[in-house]
Each structure stands twice: as C-alpha cells, then as structure tokens.
Design a protein around this motif. Structure first.
Motif, PDB file in Angstrom:
ATOM      1  N   ASN A   1       2.641  -0.832   1.692  1.00  0.00           N
ATOM      2  CA  ASN A   1       3.792  -1.729   1.680  1.00  0.00           C
ATOM      3  C   ASN A   1       4.231  -2.051   3.100  1.00  0.00           C
ATOM      4  OD1 ASN A   1       4.165  -2.129  -1.015  1.00  0.00           O
ATOM      5  ND2 ASN A   1       5.416  -0.275  -1.267  1.00  0.00           N
ATOM      6  N   GLY A   2       4.585  -3.288   3.329  1.00  0.00           N
ATOM      7  CA  GLY A   2       5.089  -3.689   4.634  1.00  0.00           C
ATOM      8  C   GLY A   2       4.008  -3.835   5.677  1.00  0.00           C
TER       9      GLY A   2
ATOM     10  N   GLU B   1      -0.898 -11.505  -4.926  1.00  0.00           N
ATOM     11  CA  GLU B   1      -0.660 -10.499  -5.976  1.00  0.00           C
ATOM     12  C   GLU B   1      -0.648 -11.097  -7.376  1.00  0.00           C
ATOM     13  OE1 GLU B   1       2.138  -7.523  -5.294  1.00  0.00           O
ATOM     14  OE2 GLU B   1       1.817  -7.446  -3.139  1.00  0.00           O
TER      15      GLU B   1
ATOM     16  N   GLN C   1      -2.008  -5.491  -4.932  1.00  0.00           N
ATOM     17  CA  GLN C   1      -1.343  -4.200  -4.933  1.00  0.00           C
ATOM     18  C   GLN C   1      -2.257  -3.156  -5.606  1.00  0.00           C
ATOM     19  OE1 GLN C   1       1.260  -2.729  -3.153  1.00  0.00           O
ATOM     20  NE2 GLN C   1       2.553  -4.363  -3.980  1.00  0.00           N
TER      21      GLN C   1
END
Lengths: 236, 333, 446
Positions: free
Chosen positions: A40-41, A162, A194
């Motif tokens: 994430n990020g 995604e 993801q």
C-alpha cells in the motif's frame, strides 16, 4: 531490440511537493499482460495515472508505439489508442449497459456495431442485460461493463486500475480469464492489482513497486518463484 | 346526477387548473434539474430566466400585433416564443461565459455557484423591470375559451359547469410536446446521451472524449428554452408580473427535489405532485361535499390560498426528512 | 502565496481607512447640498441608523456564511419574525382581545405543536406497516382539532374592534425587552429548519430557507389576529423620547437655540442620535462577542469545519450539530435586527418584507464587506446601505445626464421612469464582480 510498445521511463512526480514516483519505469510489449504490484502506498495507481496523463510528470517520458505522448492529455491519449478503466466510478450508473458501451465509443465516427458485438461475445453475462441500467448490475458485471466500455475505442493498450477490487474470488478468476482473452487479440494490458499472487500468475511481466521505484522486475512466474518476493510481498 | 356534478366540479376546479399549473412547474423544474445534473448547482436565477424570457416574448408579441400578424384563435405569443427563446438563450449563454465558466474551471464549491446565480438573478430581475416594468401585463390574445361553462351546461344539461381555457389547453399540449421531445433527445440522440453520461459521471465522460463545454452549452440552451416556454405559458395562464416569477421559484425547487435533483422524469412528476397538492389543499371542498350528500359546516378548505407556497414547502420538508434523494432517485451529492 | 502575504501586509490599515472613507461620506451627506448629497443631517442620520441595523443583520449572515459556509436564503423571514416581537411584547394590550380568544388561540397553537411532536413520536415508535397509517391519523386528527380550536378564536379576535385593532395586541412591556425576544423567535424557527435541512447537500439549506422565509412573511401578511396583516401595526413604543415632547420641553428648546437650531430640527437630530447610540452599542457588543467567540476553541473548530468539512468529520467533529448551532445563533442575530428595525420605524408593515431587499441585499453587504470578517461585514452593510439609498437619487440623476442628448419622447420617459430598477442591476453586478475579483471582500478575513 525494438522499443517496447508502451514505454514509460524514469517517471518522477506527485501531487504536491513530495514526489510519489521516484524514477519508476514501466514497459509493455504488444499483446503482453503487465502487472504492477506492491505494498500500500507504493504509488501503483499513481504510476498508472502518470502513464495515462492524469498526473503531470516532473521527469521522465512516456512513448506509445514509438511516439512521445508525455505532453498529451488523457483524452488525447485515448485517441492515440489507450483505454483506461478507473478503479471506482467507472460506469454510467443510470444508463443502460448498451448506452455505457456507446459512450465508450463516443469519439469514434465510424460504425461501431462490430465492436459492440465483440464486447458482448467477450462478456455474455452483460450481453443479456444490455437494456438494463448499469447501476443495477452486480459488482462483477459492473466491472465487465467498465472493461467493455474501455474496449469500445478499440484500444491497443488497456489499463486497468485494480479491476478485481471488491469482487468475490470466483468473479475474480472469471475476470482474469477475460483479460487473458483480451490480451490474446493483440491488446497490451497494464494492470494494477491488489491480489498480487493471482495477478502475477497471468502476468507476462510483473513490476514490484516500492516507494515509487521499481524493486523487482521479471516475468510473473519468476517473481512468484523468487523467495525474497514471496516472503516480502506475497505473504510467504 | 349529483355524483356527475361532483366529478365535473372536481374536474373544473381542481384537475384542469392543477394540470396546467403542474405542467408549467414541470417545465421549470426540468430546467432546474438539468442544470443541477450537469452544472451541479441549484440555479436561483431560473425564475428570473422565466420572467426575462416571457418579457422578451411579450415584446415580440406586441411587435407582431402591431404588424397585424397573428395566429387566429391561438395567442400570438406562441409565434413569438421561438424568438423569445433565441434572445434569452443568447443572454444566458453570455452569463455562462462571463460568470459560471470561471467557477467551473476553478472547480469551486457548488454554494459559490449558487451565490453567483443570485447575482445573475438580480441582473436579470433588474433588466426585466427595466424593459417591461413591474405592472401586471395580459398578453393572451385570440380566443379565450375552448369551451365555456355555458357551452358545457347546454351540451350536458348538468347544473355544474366546466370550462377549458385556450391557455390551459395550450399549456398541456406544449408541455406534452416539449417533454416528448426532450426525453426523445436525451434517450435517443448522441448529444442527449452525452449529457446524461456527463451528469452520471463527469470524469468518465471526459475520458470518453465528451466535450464538457459543449454539454454545458447544450444544457443552458435546453434549460433556457424550457424556462422561457414555462414562463410564457405561466404568463398566458395567469398574466405576467415580474415578482410572481421569483415566488414560483420555491414550488419549482420543491418539484425538482421531490422528483430527485438531476432526474428529468422526476422533475415532471414532481411538478404535478406539487401542483395537485397545492390546488387540492387550497380548494374549498364544500361544494363537492354537498353534491355527495354531506352538509359541511365550513368551507372545507384546508389552507387559505395565501399559503399555497407553504404546501410546496411542506412537501419539500417531508421529502428532505424521509427521502433526501427524491422519489425517483436523483443525485445526493 | 505572494498575493496572500500582500493582503496581510496591507490589512492593519485597510479597515480603519475604509471606515474613515465611510465617515467622510456621511459627513458629506450631512453638510453639502448638491446633486449628490442632501445636506441634511436628519437624512444622514436616518441612513446611518438603518445602516447600523443592516450591520447587525450582516453580522448574523456573516456568522452563518463566513464562519460556517451556510447559505441562508430566507433572511427576510427571520427578520420579519424578529420584527413581530415588539408588537407582541411592547404594544399596549388590545382591550377585549385576550378575552375574545386569547387562551383558545394559545391552546390551538399548543395542539398544533403537540401534533407535530406526537407525529414524530408515532413515526419513531410505531413499528412496521402501521407506521404510515398512524402518522396520517395523528396528523389528520391533530389538524382537525387545531382548526376547530383556532378558527373561531381568530374570528373573535379579528372581530374585536376591527377598525383600529382586530389583533391580539401586546403585553405593554418595555420595547427593549422585545429585542431579545425577537432573537428568540428567529432562533426557534431556525432550529426547526436547520434540524431538517442541515447535514444534507449544501443547496438544500438555501432552498429550505428560501421557503421558510416566504412562509413567515406570508403568515405575517395574512394572520391579521397576530400582526394585523396589510393593515400594519403602528404606534410601537420607543426607547427614546418623541420629537413632539422634546419640542414642548423648554429646556430642550433653550439648548437647541444655543446651538442655533430650530426646535424641530434639533429634536429630529437628537432622537436619531440617541437611536444611533443605541444601535451602535448593540453592534459593538455583538462584534465584540463574535470576535471573542471566533478566537475561542469553539471558533477555531468552526473555521476548521468550514475549511475542510471532511477532515473535521474524520476527526470526530459533529459537523451537522455545529452547523445547527451557528445557524441558530446567526438567525437570532438577524431576528434581533428585525426587532430593532421595527422599533426604529415604530411600525410593523408585513407587506414591506421583500426578499430582494431584505435577503439578497444583506448578502451583497456581507460579500462586499468581507465574508468571515465581522468588521468587514459591518462596514459592507453600512456602505452598501448608503449606496442603496443614494442610488435612488443618483440613478435618475445619472439617467437624466445620459438621456440629455435624447429628444423628449416615450423612450426617454421610459428610461427615466425605470431608473430605479437600475439599482438591482447595479447590485447584481457588484455581487458578481466582488465574488469574482475580490472574493475576500473589502476587509478580508485575518
């Protein structure tokens, strides 16, 4: 070696002062499926947006089929052959499935009924609901409409942000199958995912991004086999 | 017989007036809801757009009358309407260029656009007063009635009368045509679908290559045409007075919210809901109750006509309380 | 960045200079007699007094818009409601009115209110399918009972001495007491509207307040038992002496002579000065309180919410509740101004409550003055009010100048006759220009 079909090299940029992308490079060949994974990020979606021109780059350049498109707006890139499916808000909810697809073909001046039939062939489940409002469909079917809409311009590069977010594992497998099918018709795919493990399984090339830079780049299978990648990013 | 009389009375005093008033509200609400759907703000200048357009139509009507051009039994205003629409549209597109476009580009909060529309409202209100004055103006020439109370009594032999005014019939016919045209345009044409797409999902519409400025221009054009038509019909039906068009803003907003802001079909439904409630609540039902064999003490009027705007307000409040997105789902944000 | 810093650098002097300019305008109005100014101190002070009241209204609107970004499109309604207070609190009781139907009206209103409360309870408590029928039954029965109580009582009150009274009358209490009561009236109405319309889209509040504004004015216009409707209530008592009393007071006449003024002129000016002092004091106290509140943690939170609602909400602030608070407080201030205005006029004239004049003009005052800044709002109010009044004189003058070359005829007459309408156009233009080119107003927020 010939230049890859899409080549986005040494991209730097972000939304304010701090850069999110720190020299990220992505390339996709004709008919290839490229998958961007990472924590994430890490700037996965940002990288995709930069390729599509939704983020002004401070450094780096993007070429499509050898042509420099770094300065073009997203709309102009659509005309050059890029198709983009946003992660959310990617359909027109109060319009029918068919109208959604028609809007996808808005920039086309020629007859697009052929493309419409191809999309329906690809997604038979939504073909049955062509007169139904897209907002009334299930999550997986909405994603199919969203992908179908992007395919209506007959893009040479399809970008998916995604696509399987929030859908069940069965629907996810189904969607991945469709994406492989799209790639077989010669369309290049660039996708942020993801669900890294499943996505890498179908990837010709995988990019592991960390803090806006490439950490690992290899074929999907090779990344899956790499113990370091498995341990750090795929949860063992 | 008395049952028939009661029905005729209901038709004469409730159904026909409410239907024509509802049609006028529906046209106004359609404009508000379209602007809301595309430009994402409630246009406070809409009432004055109706007034301004009606004033243009009146001026042209006078010109045509001076030239001796008319439509026989139909009001000359009908002939003047397209010109009135064209003049108003030029003005409104000018305001978009001079006022709204700036905030749109800046992506300002909707409330700033509402504020700007108040400024436009002032200017249009002043211009209308300047051009045509504040007095009441009647401009419905031609025949007044399709059939009168006396005609009806002679035909049927009923004691209760029924009349249909030309302005009421024209209102209904014109509204039906306008709605038919609008929905056909929105559902069938490429430009209409582009408008709906833009209203549904602005970003995706941009990605699909829809030109936002074109959609916006088209929206103003259609909303103005509807507003001027509504304003003219309202003026034909009830006479023209500038201030009335400010007051009609509330029922129009109520109608568009009741139907769901941004939803055209809802706006039409909302217009009729508001109009029928308003007329039904302010009509004294004594006469009809008497026909039905009751002997009521009072007038059986729920609310005096001075409070008809309260009806729109109450409907508005009820919808906001129980279903803020409107009866047919509109936009919530 | 540099722009903002520039504004900051100039701001300490900006407000005083602008207030000085304003003072000079009033001095000119009082002392010079020419095409632009009247040269009458009575006129100048009359404009100032209404300007001060407008400043209080602007303060209320500024709290709602400047502090919280709430668009109140029904200022006129809250103002009118405040204006009702002096009538109900301080006019002399009408003989026989209370006996004719007072208790019954009060009972009817209580029944009406009770019906609404009961309906809300029914909606909350009654389960399932019975919900809607229960609600309809409560409302229907309540309405019938209400009308059964209300109608005869109203008829009796209105029949009581209908030529000179015909309304319920007041309590005969001091008029200053009615000012806070006016604020309470407006606050209560604001609470009701805010409870429904806040927390939804931002334009819904604007539309709902537009509605409540129109309804309150309609009630005042039509409920003769309450406000005498179009017949107006006059003779509202004053907090200051009457001119005629002053003129017959030998002390006052003597002192006026010292100043070289006729008793009539002196009494007019003295009364207006007293009003100006009273209104000025109210205004200053309100600004002081508002500034203190703004600097308190409460004010900081308010501004945080306005600047980023989503972030404030994420930090656990109850945005809707805060908005309701500020909306009620702002409306109370507007109601206070309404009571002050009716006191100044000595007359409640429900027909004069025009939304263009009392809602949107106030808005222009706030936007021009500087939304978010109390001093700015007050300055904008007095300035715009001055210009609004003077435009009545200046507009036709200007038109006469412009149409001078035109031959006498219908067009020239029409243009001259419609010059007053130019005020609306000018006002709209000012609003749009300030909104676009100086959105922070004359005295920007610090």
């Amino acid at each position: 070696m010939a230049e890859p079909y899409l080549s986005a090299t040494a991209m730097r940029g972000g939304y304010g002062k701090a850069d999110i992308l720190n020299g990220c490079t992505l390339t996709v060949d004709k008919g290839q499926i490229a998958v961007i994974v990472g924590p994430n990020g890490a700037g996965k979606s940002t990288a995709m947006k930069a390729v599509f021109g939704m983020l002004a780059l401070r450094e780096g350049r993007v070429t499509l089929a050898g042509e420099d498109i770094t300065g073009l707006t997203p709309q102009e890139r659509v005309r050059k052959g890029m198709g983009f499916v946003p992660q959310t808000h990617n359909i027109f909810p109060t319009m029918t499935v068919e109208e959604n697809l028609e809007m996808g073909a808005y920039i086309r001046q020629d007859d697009f009924t052929g493309t419409l039939e191809q999309v329906y062939d690809l997604f038979p489940a939504v073909a049955d609901k062509r007169k139904q409002n897209a907002g009334e469909l299930s999550g997986g079917q909405r994603q199919q409409v969203a992908v179908g809409r992007a395919l209506m311009t007959r893009p040479s590069l399809l970008m998916l942000d995604e696509p399987t977010a929030g859908v069940s594992p069965i629907v996810m497998d189904e969607l991945f199958d469709r994406i492989i099918e799209v790639a077989r018709t010669g369309i290049s795919i660039l996708m942020v995912e993801q669900n890294a493990r499943q996505a890498l399984e179908i990837a010709d090339i995988g990019y592991v991004l960390v803090q806006g830079a490439n950490r690992y780049t290899d074929s999907g299978q090779a990344l899956l086999a790499d113990p370091e990648v498995r341990r750090t990013f795929l949860g063992g | 017989m008395d049952l028939l009389n009661a029905l005729v009375a209901i038709l004469n005093f409730v159904v026909i007036p409410a239907a024509s008033y509802g049609a006028q509200l529906a046209l106004g609400a359609l404009g508000v809801t379209l602007i809301y759907g595309i430009l994402r703000f409630s246009n406070f200048a809409h009432g004055d757009t109706m007034a301004f357009g009606a004033a243009m139509v009146i001026l042209i009507t006078w010109g045509l009358q001076a030239l001796g051009i008319g439509l026989g039994p139909l009001p000359t205003a009908l002939l003047a309407l397209p010109f009135g629409i064209a003049l108003s549209a030029v003005f409104i597109l000018g305001t978009d260029r001079a006022v709204y476009r700036f905030y749109r580009r800046k992506r300002s909060a909707p409330i700033i656009l509402v504020m700007a529309s108040v400024g436009v409202m002032f200017i249009m209100n002043g211009l209308t007063r300047l051009i045509i004055g504040v007095d009441e103006i009647r401009f419905d020439d031609g025949a007044r009635f399709v059939f009168t109370v006396r005609d009806f009594r002679d035909w049927t032999g009923l004691s209760e009368g029924l009349s249909l005014r030309v302005s009421q019939l024209i209102t209904l016919v014109v509204t039906a045509l306008a709605c038919w045209g609008l929905f056909r345009f929105l559902n069938r044409s490429r430009a209409g679908k582009a408008m709906r797409a833009y209203s549904d999902n602005e970003d995706l519409a941009l990605l699909s290559g829809i030109d936002p400025e074109r959609v916006v221009r088209l929206t103003w054009l259609i909303a103005t045409a509807l507003a001027v038509t509504a304003g003219t019909l309202y003026g034909l039906d009830k006479s023209f007075k500038v201030f009335n068009y400010f007051q009609i803003l509330l029922p129009i907003f109520a109608a568009s919210i009741v139907g769901g802001l941004g939803n055209p079909l809802g706006a039409v439904a909302g217009g009729f809901i508001v109009a029928f409630s308003e007329v039904a609540v302010t009509y004294p039902w004594k006469k009809i109750a008497t026909y039905l064999g009751f002997e009521p003490q009072g007038l059986l009027q729920l609310l005096s006509t001075e409070y008809k705007f309260a009806v729109s307000f109450v409907i508005l409040i009820v919808v906001l309380l129980f279903r803020p997105t409107g009866l047919l789902r509109g936009k919530s944000v | 960045m540099s722009n903002i810093r520039q504004a900051d650098a100039s701001s300490p002097w900006r407000a005083p200079i602008l207030f000085l300019v304003l003072a000079l305008l009033f001095l000119a109005e009082g002392s010079f007699r020419n095409a632009l100014f009247s040269g009458s101190w009575n006129t100048a002070l009359a404009i100032l007094n209404m300007g001060l009241i407008s400043a209080v209204m602007a303060l209320g609107v500024n709290m709602q818009w400047g502090y919280a970004g709430l668009f109140n499109a029904g200022v006129v309604g809250f103002l009118a409601l405040g204006g009702l207070a002096p009538v109900l609190v301080s006019t002399a009781p009408v003989a026989g009115a209370w006996a004719a139907g007072g208790p019954r009206v009060v009972l009817a209103l209580l029944v009406g209110l009770g019906t609404l409360v009961l309906a809300a309870q029914a909606w909350r408590r009654v389960p399932g399918l019975m919900r809607v029928p229960a609600l309809v039954a409560v409302l229907g029965l309540g309405f019938v009972l209400y009308r059964w109580l209300f109608d005869p009582a109203v008829m009796a009150i209105e029949a009581n001495n209908s030529a000179s009274a015909g309304h319920i009358g007041g309590l005969g209490w001091p008029v200053l007491l009615s000012w806070p009561v006016g604020a309470l009236f407006a606050a209560a109405a604001a609470w009701g509207v805010g409870k429904v319309a806040l927390g939804l889209r931002s334009d819904y509040l604007a539309i709902a307040t537009l509605g409540i504004g129109e309804i309150i004015v309609a009630v005042m216009r039509n409920e003769e038992w309450l406000s005498r409707g179009v017949k107006n209530v006059s003779g509202i008592p004053r907090p200051v002496p009457y001119e005629l009393d002053l003129q017959s007071d030998p002390d006052f006449v003597a002192r006026a002579a010292e100043w070289g003024l006729s008793p009539a002129l002196a009494s007019g000016i003295w009364v207006k000065l007293l009003y100006a002092g009273l209104f000025g004091a109210v205004l200053l106290v309100l600004i002081l309180l508002a500034e203190l509140a703004l600097k308190s943690p409460w004010g900081r939170m308010m501004r945080a919410i306005r600047d980023n609602e989503t972030a404030a909400e994420a930090m656990g602030k109850d945005v809707t509740r805060r908005h309701l608070q500020i909306f009620v407080i702002g409306s109370a201030v507007i109601g206070l101004a309404g009571a002050m205005m009716v006191t100044l006029d000595g007359l409640l004239s429900p027909n004069s409550f025009n939304p263009l004049r009392y809602t949107f003009l106030i808005w222009v005052m706030v936007i021009v003055g500087g939304s978010g800044n109390n001093w700015g709002a007050a300055l904008g109010a007095i300035l715009i009010w001055f210009l609004w009044i003077k435009a009545e004189v200046w507009g036709p003058e200007l038109m006469r100048l412009l149409t001078g070359p035109l031959p006498a005829g219908a067009l020239r007459d029409h243009l001259l006759g419609s010059a007053p309408h130019m005020r609306f156009i000018a006002l709209g233009l000012v609003l749009l220009l300030v909104l676009r080119f100086a959105p922070r107003g004359l005295v920007p927020e610090k």
